[in-house]
Design an enzyme around this catalytic site. Structure first.
Site, PDB file in Angstrom:
ATOM      1  N   CYS A  88      -8.718   2.168  -1.515  1.00 34.97           N
ATOM      2  CA  CYS A  88      -7.856   2.115  -2.701  1.00 34.97           C
ATOM      3  C   CYS A  88      -8.557   2.650  -3.936  1.00 34.97           C
ATOM      4  O   CYS A  88      -7.915   3.220  -4.807  1.00 34.97           O
ATOM      5  CB  CYS A  88      -7.407   0.680  -2.937  1.00 34.97           C
TER       6      CYS A  88
ATOM      7  N   GLU B 146      -1.077   8.811  -4.572  1.00 38.96           N
ATOM      8  CA  GLU B 146      -2.158   8.333  -3.711  1.00 38.96           C
ATOM      9  C   GLU B 146      -1.947   8.899  -2.302  1.00 38.96           C
ATOM     10  O   GLU B 146      -0.914   8.642  -1.682  1.00 38.96           O
ATOM     11  CB  GLU B 146      -2.130   6.803  -3.661  1.00 38.96           C
TER      12      GLU B 146
ATOM     13  N   GLU C  18      -3.503  -6.689  -5.340  1.00 44.06           N
ATOM     14  CA  GLU C  18      -4.504  -5.609  -5.348  1.00 44.06           C
ATOM     15  C   GLU C  18      -3.831  -4.391  -4.723  1.00 44.06           C
ATOM     16  O   GLU C  18      -3.607  -4.375  -3.511  1.00 44.06           O
ATOM     17  CB  GLU C  18      -5.734  -6.006  -4.526  1.00 44.06           C
TER      18      GLU C  18
ATOM     19  N   LYS D 248      -2.322 -13.291   7.016  1.00 42.74           N
ATOM     20  CA  LYS D 248      -1.394 -12.377   7.711  1.00 42.74           C
ATOM     21  C   LYS D 248      -2.020 -10.981   7.670  1.00 42.74           C
ATOM     22  O   LYS D 248      -1.922 -10.264   6.680  1.00 42.74           O
ATOM     23  CB  LYS D 248      -0.046 -12.371   6.985  1.00 42.74           C
TER      24      LYS D 248
HETATM   25  P1  NAD Z   1       1.417  -2.083   2.925  1.00 45.69           P
HETATM   26  O1  NAD Z   1       1.884  -2.499   1.579  1.00 45.69           O
HETATM   27  O2  NAD Z   1       2.315  -1.256   3.748  1.00 45.69           O
HETATM   28  O3  NAD Z   1       1.060  -3.358   3.835  1.00 45.69           O
HETATM   29  C1  NAD Z   1       0.133  -4.309   3.420  1.00 45.69           C
HETATM   30  C2  NAD Z   1       0.473  -5.645   4.070  1.00 45.69           C
HETATM   31  O4  NAD Z   1       1.752  -6.077   3.598  1.00 45.69           O
HETATM   32  C3  NAD Z   1       0.575  -5.594   5.593  1.00 45.69           C
HETATM   33  O5  NAD Z   1       0.018  -6.780   6.116  1.00 45.69           O
HETATM   34  C4  NAD Z   1       2.077  -5.537   5.835  1.00 45.69           C
HETATM   35  O6  NAD Z   1       2.467  -6.068   7.084  1.00 45.69           O
HETATM   36  C5  NAD Z   1       2.591  -6.395   4.705  1.00 45.69           C
HETATM   37  N1  NAD Z   1       3.982  -6.112   4.310  1.00 45.69           N
HETATM   38  C6  NAD Z   1       4.686  -4.949   4.466  1.00 45.69           C
HETATM   39  N2  NAD Z   1       5.940  -5.099   3.980  1.00 45.69           N
HETATM   40  C7  NAD Z   1       6.022  -6.369   3.509  1.00 45.69           C
HETATM   41  C8  NAD Z   1       7.055  -7.116   2.850  1.00 45.69           C
HETATM   42  N3  NAD Z   1       8.262  -6.597   2.601  1.00 45.69           N
HETATM   43  N4  NAD Z   1       6.781  -8.388   2.501  1.00 45.69           N
HETATM   44  C9  NAD Z   1       5.571  -8.928   2.703  1.00 45.69           C
HETATM   45  N5  NAD Z   1       4.558  -8.297   3.328  1.00 45.69           N
HETATM   46  C10 NAD Z   1       4.783  -7.011   3.709  1.00 45.69           C
HETATM   47  O7  NAD Z   1       0.029  -1.348   2.670  1.00 45.69           O
HETATM   48  P2  NAD Z   1      -0.901  -0.672   3.759  1.00 45.69           P
HETATM   49  O8  NAD Z   1      -0.304   0.646   4.133  1.00 45.69           O
HETATM   50  O9  NAD Z   1      -1.234  -1.642   4.827  1.00 45.69           O
HETATM   51  O10 NAD Z   1      -2.245  -0.429   2.900  1.00 45.69           O
HETATM   52  C11 NAD Z   1      -2.462   0.704   2.145  1.00 45.69           C
HETATM   53  C12 NAD Z   1      -2.260   0.401   0.684  1.00 45.69           C
HETATM   54  O11 NAD Z   1      -3.080  -0.691   0.293  1.00 45.69           O
HETATM   55  C13 NAD Z   1      -2.687   1.553  -0.193  1.00 45.69           C
HETATM   56  O12 NAD Z   1      -1.730   1.756  -1.193  1.00 45.69           O
HETATM   57  C14 NAD Z   1      -3.993   1.073  -0.799  1.00 45.69           C
HETATM   58  O13 NAD Z   1      -4.310   1.654  -2.024  1.00 45.69           O
HETATM   59  C15 NAD Z   1      -3.758  -0.384  -0.916  1.00 45.69           C
HETATM   60  N6  NAD Z   1      -5.037  -1.116  -0.993  1.00 45.69           N
HETATM   61  C16 NAD Z   1      -5.401  -1.701  -2.180  1.00 45.69           C
HETATM   62  C17 NAD Z   1      -6.609  -2.358  -2.297  1.00 45.69           C
HETATM   63  C18 NAD Z   1      -7.042  -3.014  -3.595  1.00 45.69           C
HETATM   64  O14 NAD Z   1      -7.877  -3.887  -3.541  1.00 45.69           O
HETATM   65  N7  NAD Z   1      -6.504  -2.663  -4.734  1.00 45.69           N
HETATM   66  C19 NAD Z   1      -7.455  -2.454  -1.192  1.00 45.69           C
HETATM   67  C20 NAD Z   1      -7.055  -1.865  -0.010  1.00 45.69           C
HETATM   68  C21 NAD Z   1      -5.829  -1.206   0.083  1.00 45.69           C
END
Ligand code: NAD
Length: 451
Positions: free
Chosen positions: A254, A353, A220, A145
């Site tokens: 991240c 962040e 992650e 997804k």
């Molecule tokens: P997000 O949490 O908004 O979304 C991530 C994914 O989760 C998307 O596919 C989204 O559609 C889905 N999602 C959103 N709400 C959901 C729910 N209620 N249930 C299930 N799925 C849901 O994050 P983002 O804005 O896409 O990404 C940025 C964040 O990701 C930052 O905080 C960054 O630090 C983190 N990140 C972490 C890593 C790591 O490896 N630690 C790597 C990349 C990004």
């Protein structure tokens, strides 16, 4: 194998059973180009509960044969569709314990069944490999997804999956937003979710997993990673790593080193060079479709407004703007690499962040003082220490409360070693043998040798 996709001809349907099919949902996703804000398309599929059920059913059907296939055969097919990261599959044969007590114990690493990856927009290709490769290599079927902001790189994989000869049902791609993610995280027949994204969503996913079928969860999540730079470091090296760390991928990383702590003996010199390096980074900012571009725009208007909001509020008493802070151009979501100095350690620009090319710099006197500040956070993803004293480097590396530490480097990762965070930055690890463990369950088989 060549892609034939262009902006006019993007894949917009979900991918189930090796076919692109329409979603059962009337709702669609709209996508905008971050270089100028223009609409790209407004009809990308948003997978519904029925679509998720169909993907799960297809994956369940494919699972028994895929599970039985020899690991090397699976690897050969996967390599054809660019899913690597999996060389250690040869060395993941399980364990056996001798029968001195009359029982031979064999421990097998069993796949879980139907697994899923929910991924963010900031590394739309890389995060797929981190999840799909170990899932498939260990014999699971997989549902991807992607983020609603970056569906195309995932959907384009469908063509490769089919051409590479992955059996139908082994790898499905369901585009959608958080609603689709929630259906996956709550699904009673999905056995594992590997999630990358924000801490807030990660917590919801863990809750949904617990309330449904106790599916296994890897998380992650975010970071606010410190780089601690001592007087005795190689200054140019420290400047190079910290400037690159916060500007790579426009700071939407991240594990970006976004808190930079510099010992007072070299503080002025560091500031001069770091400021110059960040100013020079502006020259690398340009349109993402230009081959020479190193730093593109932020992902979309919402992210632009978020980052600009932090910069604006940061100038109201949280710290001193050293460089950057302005929008670049008048269309698209470009922003100057930005640095704040003299920051209040309790302020939001120091603690939260930002997920853009914005760092905070602060001076320190002693190791004790700075390690207390560096660890005074609920994040724990990455940290870096810069010094030429190996004893100090190893002591500080050990004292950091984080999943990963760089010595004379920061904000990097390798496919062979565990990737992930401690504290609220995550649960579990990706990469290497840890990724294979995360997609399998040990099964103990006990043989009565006296029978
Ligand atoms: P997000 O949490 O908004 O979304 C991530 C994914 O989760 C998307 O596919 C989204 O559609 C889905 N999602 C959103 N709400 C959901 C729910 N209620 N249930 C299930 N799925 C849901 O994050 P983002 O804005 O896409 O990404 C940025 C964040 O990701 C930052 O905080 C960054 O630090 C983190 N990140 C972490 C890593 C790591 O490896 N630690 C790597 C990349 C990004």
């Amino acid at each position: 194998m060549a892609f034939s996709w262009s902006l006019k001809n993007l894949p917009k349907q979900i991918f189930i059973n090796n076919e692109y099919v329409g979603s059962k949902n009337n709702k669609k996703l709209s996508l905008y180009n971050p270089k100028d804000g223009s609409l790209i398309v407004d009809d990308v599929s948003l997978a519904s509960e029925q679509d998720v059920d169909a993907a799960v059913a297809a994956a369940e059907k494919a699972f028994p044969a895929w599970k039985k296939m020899l690991p090397n055969e699976r690897r050969n097919i996967m390599t054809k569709c660019t899913l690597r990261c999996i060389w250690q599959i040869d060395k993941f044969g399980g364990e056996s314990w001798p029968q001195k007590d009359g029982f031979l114990k064999i421990v097998r690493n069993e796949p879980l069944g139907v697994t899923a990856g929910i991924v963010p927009w900031n590394g739309p290709i890389g995060t797929i490999g981190l999840k799909a490769a170990p899932a498939l290599a260990t014999g699971n079927c997989f549902i991807l997804k992607p983020s609603e902001k970056t569906p195309f790189s995932s959907l384009a994989l469908g063509t490769l999956i089919k051409e590479a000869g992955l059996p139908p049902g082994v790898f499905q791609i369901l585009t959608g937003d958080g609603s689709t993610g929630a259906i996956i995280a709550s699904h009673m027949r999905i056995r594992k979710v590997s999630f990358t994204g924000s801490i807030a969503t990660g917590k919801k996913i863990q809750e949904m997993a617990a309330k449904s079928n106790l599916k296994r969860v890897t998380l992650e999540l975010g970071g606010k990673s410190p780089a601690v730079i001592f007087d005795d470091c190689n200054l140019d090296n420290a400047v190079m790593w910290t400037a690159n760390a916060i500007t790579a991928n426009t700071g939407q990383v991240c594990f970006a080193a976004s808190r930079v702590y510099v010992q007072e003996g070299i503080y002025d010199k560091f500031i001069e060079k770091y400021k110059e390096a960040m100013k020079n980074k502006v020259k690398e900012v340009s349109a993402p479709d230009k081959e020479t571009t190193n730093i593109g725009p932020l992902v979309d208007e919402a992210q632009f407004k978020r980052v600009a909001g932090f910069i604006e509020r940061g100038q109201k008493g949280q710290g001193k703007l050293l460089v950057g802070g302005q929008r670049i151009g008048d269309k698209g979501f470009y922003i100057e690499p930005t640095v704040f100095t003299d920051v209040d350690p309790t302020s939001e620009i120091h603690c939260e962040e930002i997920f853009g090319p914005v760092s905070v710099v602060k001076s320190f006197k002693t190791e004790e003082e700075i390690m207390a500040l560096a660890n005074n956070t609920n994040f724990g993803l990455m940290a870096g220490v810069f010094t030429q004293d190996i004893n100090k480097a190893l002591r500080v590396a050990s004292d950091f409360e984080s999943g990963m530490v760089g010595i004379n480097c920061v904000s990097l990762m390798f496919m062979v070693s565990p990737f992930g965070g401690s504290k609220e930055s995550g649960v579990g690890r990706e990469c290497g043998i840890h990724a294979l463990r995360a997609f399998t369950e040990p099964k103990t088989i006990m043989i009565n040798m006296n029978y």
